[in-house]
Write a protein that holds these residues in place. Structure first.
Motif, PDB file in Angstrom:
ATOM      1  N   ASP A 197      11.963  71.476 -10.393  1.00 37.73           N
ATOM      2  CA  ASP A 197      11.825  72.449 -11.485  1.00 37.73           C
ATOM      3  C   ASP A 197      10.363  72.859 -11.640  1.00 37.73           C
ATOM      4  O   ASP A 197      10.055  74.057 -11.762  1.00 37.73           O
ATOM      5  CB  ASP A 197      12.340  71.838 -12.782  1.00 37.73           C
ATOM      6  CG  ASP A 197      12.089  72.715 -13.988  1.00 37.73           C
ATOM      7  OD1 ASP A 197      12.860  73.657 -14.212  1.00 37.73           O
ATOM      8  OD2 ASP A 197      11.089  72.454 -14.697  1.00 37.73           O
ATOM      9  N   TYR A 198       9.481  71.879 -11.612  1.00 41.60           N
ATOM     10  CA  TYR A 198       8.043  72.181 -11.742  1.00 41.60           C
ATOM     11  C   TYR A 198       7.575  73.059 -10.585  1.00 41.60           C
ATOM     12  O   TYR A 198       6.883  74.064 -10.800  1.00 41.60           O
ATOM     13  CB  TYR A 198       7.259  70.881 -11.772  1.00 41.60           C
ATOM     14  CG  TYR A 198       5.753  71.080 -11.668  1.00 41.60           C
ATOM     15  CD1 TYR A 198       5.018  71.531 -12.757  1.00 41.60           C
ATOM     16  CD2 TYR A 198       5.096  70.850 -10.476  1.00 41.60           C
ATOM     17  CE1 TYR A 198       3.642  71.738 -12.664  1.00 41.60           C
ATOM     18  CE2 TYR A 198       3.727  71.045 -10.361  1.00 41.60           C
ATOM     19  CZ  TYR A 198       3.004  71.492 -11.457  1.00 41.60           C
ATOM     20  OH  TYR A 198       1.648  71.702 -11.345  1.00 41.60           O
ATOM     21  N   MET A 199       7.981  72.701  -9.352  1.00 38.54           N
ATOM     22  CA  MET A 199       7.535  73.469  -8.194  1.00 38.54           C
ATOM     23  C   MET A 199       8.104  74.878  -8.225  1.00 38.54           C
ATOM     24  O   MET A 199       7.392  75.859  -7.918  1.00 38.54           O
ATOM     25  CB  MET A 199       7.948  72.747  -6.913  1.00 38.54           C
ATOM     26  CG  MET A 199       7.457  73.416  -5.646  1.00 38.54           C
ATOM     27  SD  MET A 199       7.721  72.392  -4.181  1.00 38.54           S
ATOM     28  CE  MET A 199       6.491  71.137  -4.412  1.00 38.54           C
ATOM     29  N   ALA A 200       9.380  75.005  -8.614  1.00 27.87           N
ATOM     30  CA  ALA A 200      10.001  76.333  -8.665  1.00 27.87           C
ATOM     31  C   ALA A 200       9.306  77.227  -9.689  1.00 27.87           C
ATOM     32  O   ALA A 200       9.055  78.414  -9.426  1.00 27.87           O
ATOM     33  CB  ALA A 200      11.484  76.191  -8.996  1.00 27.87           C
ATOM     34  N   ARG A 201       8.989  76.671 -10.844  1.00 29.22           N
ATOM     35  CA  ARG A 201       8.322  77.460 -11.883  1.00 29.22           C
ATOM     36  C   ARG A 201       6.930  77.893 -11.437  1.00 29.22           C
ATOM     37  O   ARG A 201       6.505  79.021 -11.739  1.00 29.22           O
ATOM     38  CB  ARG A 201       8.247  76.668 -13.185  1.00 29.22           C
ATOM     39  CG  ARG A 201       9.593  76.462 -13.869  1.00 29.22           C
ATOM     40  CD  ARG A 201       9.449  75.659 -15.148  1.00 29.22           C
ATOM     41  NE  ARG A 201      10.733  75.241 -15.696  1.00 29.22           N
ATOM     42  CZ  ARG A 201      11.482  75.977 -16.504  1.00 29.22           C
ATOM     43  NH1 ARG A 201      11.061  77.179 -16.857  1.00 29.22           N
ATOM     44  NH2 ARG A 201      12.627  75.511 -16.958  1.00 29.22           N
ATOM     45  N   THR A 202       6.208  77.011 -10.768  1.00 30.11           N
ATOM     46  CA  THR A 202       4.864  77.378 -10.291  1.00 30.11           C
ATOM     47  C   THR A 202       4.930  78.477  -9.243  1.00 30.11           C
ATOM     48  O   THR A 202       3.979  79.246  -9.075  1.00 30.11           O
ATOM     49  CB  THR A 202       4.138  76.160  -9.700  1.00 30.11           C
ATOM     50  OG1 THR A 202       4.927  75.595  -8.647  1.00 30.11           O
ATOM     51  CG2 THR A 202       3.891  75.096 -10.757  1.00 30.11           C
ATOM     52  N   GLU A 203       6.054  78.581  -8.535  1.00 28.12           N
ATOM     53  CA  GLU A 203       6.223  79.618  -7.519  1.00 28.12           C
ATOM     54  C   GLU A 203       6.898  80.864  -8.085  1.00 28.12           C
ATOM     55  O   GLU A 203       7.206  81.802  -7.342  1.00 28.12           O
ATOM     56  CB  GLU A 203       7.035  79.071  -6.346  1.00 28.12           C
ATOM     57  CG  GLU A 203       6.312  77.957  -5.580  1.00 28.12           C
ATOM     58  CD  GLU A 203       7.175  77.363  -4.472  1.00 28.12           C
ATOM     59  OE1 GLU A 203       8.374  77.717  -4.406  1.00 28.12           O
ATOM     60  OE2 GLU A 203       6.661  76.554  -3.685  1.00 28.12           O
ATOM     61  N   GLY A 204       7.177  80.842  -9.388  1.00 29.40           N
ATOM     62  CA  GLY A 204       7.770  82.009 -10.025  1.00 29.40           C
ATOM     63  C   GLY A 204       9.258  82.151  -9.806  1.00 29.40           C
ATOM     64  O   GLY A 204       9.823  83.234 -10.001  1.00 29.40           O
ATOM     65  N   LYS A 205       9.933  81.065  -9.421  1.00 28.93           N
ATOM     66  CA  LYS A 205      11.370  81.119  -9.174  1.00 28.93           C
ATOM     67  C   LYS A 205      12.139  80.857 -10.468  1.00 28.93           C
ATOM     68  O   LYS A 205      11.619  80.256 -11.399  1.00 28.93           O
ATOM     69  CB  LYS A 205      11.773  80.100  -8.113  1.00 28.93           C
ATOM     70  CG  LYS A 205      11.179  80.367  -6.737  1.00 28.93           C
ATOM     71  CD  LYS A 205      11.637  79.291  -5.739  1.00 28.93           C
ATOM     72  CE  LYS A 205      11.071  79.565  -4.353  1.00 28.93           C
ATOM     73  NZ  LYS A 205      11.479  78.519  -3.376  1.00 28.93           N
ATOM     74  N   THR A 206      13.381  81.316 -10.465  1.00 33.64           N
ATOM     75  CA  THR A 206      14.235  81.100 -11.643  1.00 33.64           C
ATOM     76  C   THR A 206      15.365  80.128 -11.353  1.00 33.64           C
ATOM     77  O   THR A 206      16.191  79.851 -12.233  1.00 33.64           O
ATOM     78  CB  THR A 206      14.845  82.437 -12.108  1.00 33.64           C
ATOM     79  OG1 THR A 206      15.588  83.009 -11.028  1.00 33.64           O
ATOM     80  CG2 THR A 206      13.759  83.405 -12.557  1.00 33.64           C
ATOM     81  N   GLU A 207      15.422  79.594 -10.124  1.00 36.85           N
ATOM     82  CA  GLU A 207      16.450  78.637  -9.735  1.00 36.85           C
ATOM     83  C   GLU A 207      15.839  77.578  -8.819  1.00 36.85           C
ATOM     84  O   GLU A 207      14.766  77.782  -8.235  1.00 36.85           O
ATOM     85  CB  GLU A 207      17.612  79.327  -9.006  1.00 36.85           C
ATOM     86  CG  GLU A 207      18.394  80.310  -9.854  1.00 36.85           C
ATOM     87  CD  GLU A 207      19.479  80.995  -9.042  1.00 36.85           C
ATOM     88  OE1 GLU A 207      20.613  81.092  -9.536  1.00 36.85           O
ATOM     89  OE2 GLU A 207      19.171  81.437  -7.915  1.00 36.85           O
ATOM     90  N   ILE A 208      16.545  76.470  -8.721  1.00 42.15           N
ATOM     91  CA  ILE A 208      16.137  75.413  -7.793  1.00 42.15           C
ATOM     92  C   ILE A 208      17.039  75.504  -6.577  1.00 42.15           C
ATOM     93  O   ILE A 208      18.240  75.215  -6.655  1.00 42.15           O
ATOM     94  CB  ILE A 208      16.280  74.018  -8.452  1.00 42.15           C
ATOM     95  CG1 ILE A 208      15.361  73.905  -9.668  1.00 42.15           C
ATOM     96  CG2 ILE A 208      15.970  72.908  -7.454  1.00 42.15           C
ATOM     97  CD1 ILE A 208      15.573  72.626 -10.470  1.00 42.15           C
ATOM     98  N   ASN A 209      16.475  75.914  -5.438  1.00 43.36           N
ATOM     99  CA  ASN A 209      17.280  76.059  -4.229  1.00 43.36           C
ATOM    100  C   ASN A 209      16.925  74.977  -3.210  1.00 43.36           C
ATOM    101  O   ASN A 209      16.090  74.099  -3.459  1.00 43.36           O
ATOM    102  CB  ASN A 209      17.112  77.451  -3.631  1.00 43.36           C
ATOM    103  CG  ASN A 209      15.644  77.766  -3.312  1.00 43.36           C
ATOM    104  OD1 ASN A 209      14.825  76.845  -3.178  1.00 43.36           O
ATOM    105  ND2 ASN A 209      15.312  79.044  -3.202  1.00 43.36           N
TER     106      ASN A 209
END
Length: 796
Positions: free
Chosen positions: A517-529
């Motif tokens: 979740d932290y990594m996805a948010r830092t990359e501007g993503k809205t989901e965890i893939n």
């Protein structure tokens, strides 16, 4: 020799969890946090609902398997009723103040009783002051005082008259800042001192006989005066007692009626009725306390507003639902309560019943107390005291003596307790307590065992997806996509070390989701893939991989003698898992063996140097037994051999190196070179069969990493037990290398198959005339027979 028959194809190593199936299941998935564990859930439900004694619950399992969350959720779902349904308070003991009494109230009424008692005492105080300041009371009081004063005046007048007739007078005089009544002789109508009379006698004005006669009478009259004053004091005391009885008569009805009204609201509660009855008697014995506020009182004095109240130590929050109390850091006062104290100027400590403080056991009365075994067993006093509470259903609250304070002199009456204890621990904790504590089995008749794995099935995947959804919802994390869920399930299977299982250590999965979740948010993503999950795992490997990198550097520099190329005699690459608690990985180690004719047998060099665990010792003993039973059937085994793990300076345990060790020893006995580009793991039994070992995935990946850094040749690989195929869930890098033919994994059932792979020669089976000529086993048997003859000839 064809060894391709032992190779495992990439298709058999691949674990596919279809994303299409996950996407379909995610459509109508419900968020829930309890996955699997039907056996444990059934045991917890049974323990919660059975009312018999001894049905406390021991929840056993590995940390992270959701034990605590499952307990709380089941308790919420079952919603068991409160079994005690009583408020509890301590009251002043009017017969023995050192032993406060326990009072039991219907649920949620102790607070009402305390407030009502306060109002009752206020009314009683007002009533006492009104009654004892009324005109009727003062008239009666003044009448009694007037009568006694009249008698005193009469007796005093008669005494004065007698003194006058004898030539004496009663006087008041000052003596050391105190007024006293004295008797003096009279001369010429005036009171004189005896010193003056003595001077007159010296001058001859009066006779000495007359002076002495006066003195004798003086002492006689003084005794009569003292007797008279004693009579006055006794009369006054009798008056006070009479006034006290009158006061009681004047206020008794008000006091008793007020407290009876309060008692009537708690009809049937014997402890309350008795307490209020004793309180009424005490009030009537201490009426002066209610007449005025006395500022100067002794240190142990308890004002009426405190003496005539209660100390509530347990209130029922919900009569229809059992309380659930979890204590994370238990200590004695926190569990069982304590008695506070106040330090006096003298250095002594004082306590009263209002300083009794409850603990978690009282808070959980009528319900459930949840503790971790590790926390509980840190103090023997905690466990022993808690056992007594469970066995006796009674709790004694006391202060714990320390070097800084003495135990309280108060001995509160024990409290009735009805709790169920839920202990959270491991199977090891349960076995130790069961074996070492004879009372443990009486108290914990239901173990609820949480498995650390669950079957990999469509139903378990559905539950896992519900767990992902609940985790993301409760912790406000980004949602997990279908391919992200597939990658998390793949990671879960790796944790379970079984292709047909998923891990039940959900806390480890939750950690991955949080980091993703932290990594996805830092990359501007809205989901965890899946890509994010893989990045998290690589990041973890980097963060935890310092020791791995240092070991690889030593291997590449040649400081650690690991060379996965060519062949060599008497040496082989084994595989060792290094478990650092938070991270585990494997690396190859060099195992060597040397042998010669002798009678000492096989020497475990690790054991001789104190670096071998008991299981590793067992593996070496099995090697010797295998040699003897397989080859030395008609001659004595006459060998001296040494086996060691080179460049190892820490304790080694486990028997997963025993296959590699026997292969190295057989190589030395026969002078057959072994392939160094193949690492070996597996344990053996006395029949020469290869048994499964733990950490097989880490071991394969560990040797692959070293080979890749040294340069993949296409011939390198790892020998594993065939029974471990289901436990092998390699990384995508290893799968790709196997698919491209750059790395090989061999699965075997016995030692013979391992030797065939490592030497390229046929092992040979025993026939009627012995092992086949030219086979490995024929060479081993002939070498061992030759050693036996050499030893025999040397001895002769």
């Amino acid at each position: 020799m064809d060894i391709t028959q032992y190779k495992i194809s990439a298709d058999k190593l691949r674990l596919d969890i279809p994303e299409e199936m996950i996407a379909e299941l995610q459509k109508d998935i419900e968020a829930h946090s309890i996955i699997g564990q039907p056996r444990a859930i059934k045991a917890i439900q049974l323990g919660i609902n059975i009312q018999g004694r001894g049905y406390n619950i021991f929840v056993a399992g590995l940390p992270g398997t959701g034990r605590h969350n499952a307990i709380m959720q089941i308790l919420e779902q079952e919603s068991p009723p409160n079994r005690f349904k009583k408020d509890i308070a301590y009251g002043y003991n009017f017969k023995d103040p050192r032993s406060p009494v326990v009072l039991y109230f219907p649920a949620q009424t102790a607070g009402y009783f305390k407030r009502s008692l306060k109002r009752a005492i206020e009314k009683i105080t007002k009533s006492i002051r009104q009654r004892l300041t009324s005109e009727a009371y003062f008239k009666k009081k003044n009448q009694l005082i007037a009568e006694i004063e009249k008698k005193e005046r009469k007796h005093l007048s008669e005494f004065k008259q007698m003194l006058g007739e004898e030539g004496f007078i009663l006087v008041d005089r000052q003596d050391k800042d105190q007024n006293i009544t004295d008797i003096m002789p009279v001369l010429d109508g005036k009171a004189v001192e005896f010193d003056v009379l003595q001077e007159l006698a010296e001058k001859g004005s009066i006779s000495h006989t007359e002076v002495e006669d006066k003195k004798q009478k003086y002492f006689s009259f003084l005794e009569k005066l003292q007797d008279l004053f004693t009579k006055f004091d006794l009369a006054r005391l009798s008056l006070e007692e009479e006034l006290a009885e009158i006061q009681k008569r004047y206020v008794s009805k008000d006091v008793k009626d007020e407290l009876k009204r309060l008692a009537s609201r708690f009809a049937g509660e014997k402890s309350i009725e008795k307490f209020l009855g004793l309180m009424a008697q005490d009030i009537l014995e201490n009426i002066p306390l209610f007449l005025e506020d006395n500022k100067e009182q002794p240190e142990d004095y308890i004002p009426p507003q405190q003496k005539y109240t209660i100390n509530i130590v347990h209130e029922v929050e919900n009569p229809d639902k059992a309380p659930v109390v979890f204590v994370s850091q238990p200590d004695y006062p926190g569990l069982f309560g304590t008695i506070e104290s106040i330090a006096e100027k003298t250095g002594e400590e004082r306590s009263n019943y209002l300083m009794i403080r409850p603990g978690a056991v009282l808070d959980a009365n009528g319900g459930f107390l949840i503790l971790r075994v590790d926390d509980l067993l840190r103090s023997e006093d905690l466990w022993n005291t808690l056992k007594r509470v469970l066995l006796d259903n009674r709790l004694e609250i006391k202060s714990v003596p320390s070097i800084f304070s003495n135990p309280s002199a108060l001995k509160p009456e024990p409290v009735d307790i009805d709790i169920k204890l839920i202990l959270i621990g491991t199977e090891f904790h349960y076995e130790i307590l069961f074996q070492q504590d004879e009372e443990f089995a009486k108290l914990f008749k239901l173990p609820a065992e949480f498995d650390d794995v669950l079957p990999l099935s469509k139903e378990s995947i559905r539950e896992y997806l519900g767990f992902f959804k609940a985790t993301c919802k409760n912790k406000h994390l980004l949602p997990v996509t279908a391919d992200g869920a597939a990658e998390l399930l793949y990671y879960s299977a790796r944790l379970a070390e079984d292709r047909s299982k998923l891990s039940a250590q959900f806390s480890l999965i939750t950690d991955i989701i949080k980091e993703a979740d932290y990594m996805a948010r830092t990359e501007g993503k809205t989901e965890i893939n899946a890509e994010t999950v893989l990045k998290v795992r690589r990041q973890r490997q980097y963060l935890f991989g310092m020791l791995e990198e240092k070991l690889d550097e030593e291997i590449l520099r040649g400081e650690l003698l690991i060379n996965p190329k060519g062949t060599a005699t008497s040496r082989i690459h084994g595989l060792v898992v290094i478990d650092r608690g938070f991270y585990a990985f494997a690396r190859p180690v060099l195992i060597t063996a040397r042998s010669a004719p002798g009678t000492e047998g096989i020497v475990n060099i690790e054991r001789e140097s104190g670096l071998s665990g008991e299981i590793h010792d067992k593996g070496v003993y099995i090697i010797q037994s295998f040699l003897q039973s397989r080859y030395a059937r008609d001659f004595p085994l006459s060998i001296k051999a040494g086996i060691t793990i080179e460049q190892s300076y820490v304790e080694i345990d486990g028997d997963s190196a025993s296959l590699a060790e026997i292969c190295a020893l057989l190589s030395d006995i026969t002078d057959l070179p072994l392939r160094q580009d193949i690492a070996v793991t597996g344990s053996i039994n006395q029949m020469g069969e290869v048994q499964p070992v733990g950490g097989v995935t880490e071991k394969v990946e560990g040797f692959f990493t070293v080979c890749r850094k040294k340069g993949l040749t296409g011939t390198q690989g790892v020998i594993i037990p065939r029974l471990n195929i289901n436990n092998l869930i390699p990384s995508r890098e290893v799968l790709e290398a196997v698919e491209e033919g750059l790395f090989n994994i061999y699965a075997i059932d016995n030692i013979d198959q391992a030797m065939e792979i490592l030497t390229g020669r046929e092992a040979g089976v025993r026939e009627a005339k012995g092992f086949k000529k030219g086979s490995i086993n024929r060479m081993i048997e002939e070498k061992l027979r030759k050693m036996a003859m050499l030893v025999k000839n040397f001895e002769e």
